[in-house]
Design a protein around this motif. Structure first.
Motif, PDB file in Angstrom:
ATOM      1  N   THR A 191      -2.745   8.075   0.032  1.00 57.05           N
ATOM      2  CA  THR A 191      -1.530   7.453   0.055  1.00 57.05           C
ATOM      3  C   THR A 191      -1.806   5.945   0.297  1.00 57.05           C
ATOM      4  O   THR A 191      -2.949   5.940   1.117  1.00 57.05           O
ATOM      5  CB  THR A 191      -0.440   7.788   1.026  1.00 57.05           C
ATOM      6  N   ILE A 192      -1.018   5.074   0.046  1.00 56.11           N
ATOM      7  CA  ILE A 192      -1.334   3.586   0.558  1.00 56.11           C
ATOM      8  C   ILE A 192       0.228   3.286   1.190  1.00 56.11           C
ATOM      9  O   ILE A 192       0.990   3.436   0.957  1.00 56.11           O
ATOM     10  CB  ILE A 192      -1.355   2.779  -0.724  1.00 56.11           C
ATOM     11  N   ALA A 193      -0.063   2.605   2.446  1.00 59.91           N
ATOM     12  CA  ALA A 193       1.002   1.967   3.204  1.00 59.91           C
ATOM     13  C   ALA A 193       0.707   0.423   3.250  1.00 59.91           C
ATOM     14  O   ALA A 193      -0.383   0.110   3.320  1.00 59.91           O
ATOM     15  CB  ALA A 193       1.078   2.802   4.589  1.00 59.91           C
ATOM     16  N   ARG A 205       2.664   0.434 -11.017  1.00 62.17           N
ATOM     17  CA  ARG A 205       2.332   1.879 -11.444  1.00 62.17           C
ATOM     18  C   ARG A 205       2.496   2.028 -12.890  1.00 62.17           C
ATOM     19  O   ARG A 205       3.446   1.654 -13.518  1.00 62.17           O
ATOM     20  CB  ARG A 205       3.368   2.740 -10.634  1.00 62.17           C
ATOM     21  N   ASN A 206       1.175   2.577 -13.428  1.00 60.17           N
ATOM     22  CA  ASN A 206       1.276   2.834 -14.775  1.00 60.17           C
ATOM     23  C   ASN A 206       0.105   3.917 -15.132  1.00 60.17           C
ATOM     24  O   ASN A 206      -0.220   4.466 -14.120  1.00 60.17           O
ATOM     25  CB  ASN A 206       1.094   1.538 -15.756  1.00 60.17           C
ATOM     26  N   GLY A 207      -0.310   4.244 -16.404  1.00 63.34           N
ATOM     27  CA  GLY A 207      -1.442   5.187 -16.367  1.00 63.34           C
ATOM     28  C   GLY A 207      -2.702   4.991 -16.182  1.00 63.34           C
ATOM     29  O   GLY A 207      -3.347   6.010 -16.047  1.00 63.34           O
ATOM     30  N   SER A 208      -2.696   3.818 -15.700  1.00 61.67           N
ATOM     31  CA  SER A 208      -3.943   3.282 -14.956  1.00 61.67           C
ATOM     32  C   SER A 208      -4.018   3.512 -13.428  1.00 61.67           C
ATOM     33  O   SER A 208      -5.248   3.283 -12.669  1.00 61.67           O
ATOM     34  CB  SER A 208      -4.319   1.827 -15.464  1.00 61.67           C
ATOM     35  N   THR A 210      -1.758   3.222  -9.541  1.00 62.82           N
ATOM     36  CA  THR A 210      -0.979   2.380  -8.914  1.00 62.82           C
ATOM     37  C   THR A 210      -1.734   1.337  -8.034  1.00 62.82           C
ATOM     38  O   THR A 210      -2.647   1.692  -7.513  1.00 62.82           O
ATOM     39  CB  THR A 210      -0.455   3.227  -7.595  1.00 62.82           C
ATOM     40  N   VAL A 211      -1.339   0.001  -7.972  1.00 67.64           N
ATOM     41  CA  VAL A 211      -2.044  -1.036  -7.537  1.00 67.64           C
ATOM     42  C   VAL A 211      -1.107  -1.609  -6.753  1.00 67.64           C
ATOM     43  O   VAL A 211       0.286  -1.791  -7.141  1.00 67.64           O
ATOM     44  CB  VAL A 211      -2.451  -1.966  -8.561  1.00 67.64           C
ATOM     45  N   VAL A 231       8.371  -2.340   4.153  1.00 66.91           N
ATOM     46  CA  VAL A 231       7.380  -1.596   4.333  1.00 66.91           C
ATOM     47  C   VAL A 231       7.190  -0.401   3.191  1.00 66.91           C
ATOM     48  O   VAL A 231       8.441  -0.109   2.432  1.00 66.91           O
ATOM     49  CB  VAL A 231       7.385  -0.718   5.646  1.00 66.91           C
ATOM     50  N   LEU A 232       5.990  -0.211   2.407  1.00 65.10           N
ATOM     51  CA  LEU A 232       5.752   0.439   1.054  1.00 65.10           C
ATOM     52  C   LEU A 232       4.937   1.542   1.576  1.00 65.10           C
ATOM     53  O   LEU A 232       4.019   1.280   2.174  1.00 65.10           O
ATOM     54  CB  LEU A 232       5.273  -0.948   0.050  1.00 65.10           C
ATOM     55  N   THR A 233       5.443   2.482   0.788  1.00 63.66           N
ATOM     56  CA  THR A 233       4.540   3.710   0.684  1.00 63.66           C
ATOM     57  C   THR A 233       4.414   4.122  -0.749  1.00 63.66           C
ATOM     58  O   THR A 233       5.011   4.016  -1.496  1.00 63.66           O
ATOM     59  CB  THR A 233       5.291   4.939   1.328  1.00 63.66           C
ATOM     60  N   ALA A 234       2.901   4.280  -1.221  1.00 59.08           N
ATOM     61  CA  ALA A 234       2.641   4.683  -2.680  1.00 59.08           C
ATOM     62  C   ALA A 234       1.708   5.919  -2.702  1.00 59.08           C
ATOM     63  O   ALA A 234       0.801   6.077  -1.716  1.00 59.08           O
ATOM     64  CB  ALA A 234       1.868   3.430  -3.220  1.00 59.08           C
ATOM     65  N   THR A 235       1.900   6.567  -3.778  1.00 62.46           N
ATOM     66  CA  THR A 235       0.965   7.528  -3.949  1.00 62.46           C
ATOM     67  C   THR A 235       0.275   7.063  -5.414  1.00 62.46           C
ATOM     68  O   THR A 235       0.988   6.095  -6.118  1.00 62.46           O
ATOM     69  CB  THR A 235       1.318   8.931  -3.989  1.00 62.46           C
TER      70      THR A 235
END
Ligand code: GLN
Length: 252
Positions: A191-193, A205-208, A210-211, A231-235
């Motif tokens: 995950t990215i925080a 976020r796309n087929g390539s 998440t940036v 604050v952002l959380t990403a997978t």
């Protein structure tokens, strides 16, 4: 101030992620487009990434500008990963210029980067001393405001906080003690925080994959600006953005 980027997605080379995009981190080292403070990021750079089957990330860091390191071009071409965190540095005055101060910082499975500054560094470190034992301050890997902030984040993680909560509480606590800009990136390879607290932040976020980055790597569609104070959380599949809750000042 610096520019940084984190990625999660299908196996991608560091070259495709950082060097090839028209406005990627390499171009941002000499011509960032959204940077509000400073014009270049020539005081070093770093990339951290995860190899299959190994939860501990590898790092490549240098004190020279990204464009001046021909060896990184080779390494980046053949290094492929599903999780990357990289940064180009514009050093805050009064901080150490060497490689040890270049992000990403690491501890176990974590990679961390700070885009911003603690205003008034190094004198202002006194304002944060109450939050960090002297022994920690003396054992910092580098004399730089970002290393102090990373030590504060490490404390929150060690106390069991989830990554987004650790970042958000450090932004809130440090903002209550002093002024500055506190855009953080933190990943464990899954995950990215991230925080937007004084400087630009966006995501796509796309087929390539998440940036999450200080600014878009290209003029393609799908980039979202993150509001300041978030604050952002990403997978690889999902991105969530919430407001950072400021610390309430106790009534006298
Ligand atoms: N203050 C940090 C440093 O000196 C980060 C600087 C930045 O964001 N430009 O490295």
């Amino acid at each position: 101030m610096c520019r940084h980027l984190a990625f999660l997605g299908p196996p991608t080379s560091l070259a495709d992620l950082l060097l090839a995009p028209a406005h990627g981190l390499l171009t941002q080292s000499w011509a960032p487009r959204r940077q509000r403070n400073g014009t270049m990021n020539a005081d070093g750079f770093g990339a951290g990434w995860y190899a299959p089957g190994d939860p501990v990330p590898a790092r490549y860091r240098r004190a020279v500008p990204m464009w001046a390191d021909a060896s990184f071009t080779d390494v980046a071409r053949v290094t492929t990963s599903t999780a990357v965190l990289a940064a180009v540095r514009s050093a805050t005055p009064g901080t150490t210029p060497d490689e040890a101060a270049a992000a990403p910082y690491t501890d176990g499975n974590w990679l961390f980067s700070h885009n911003g500054r603690v205003d008034g560094w190094p004198t202002s470190v006194a304002a944060l001393a109450a939050q960090l034992p002297p022994a920690r301050l003396l054992s910092l890997e580098a004399r730089v405001d970002s290393a102090v902030l990373w030590a504060l984040v490490q404390d929150r993680l060690a106390a069991g906080a989830a990554a987004p909560e650790a970042l958000a509480t450090v932004v809130a606590d440090v903002s209550a003690a002093t002024t500055g800009r506190f855009n953080f990136l933190l990943t464990d390879g899954t995950t990215i925080a991230a925080t937007a607290a004084g400087d630009t932040l966006c995501w796509r976020r796309n087929g390539s994959g998440t940036v999450v980055a200080s600014e878009p790597s290209d003029d393609g569609p799908g980039w979202h600006q993150v509001p300041d104070g978030s604050v952002l959380t990403a997978t690889a599949e999902h991105v969530d953005v919430r407001p950072i809750v400021p610390r309430r000042t106790e009534p006298a």
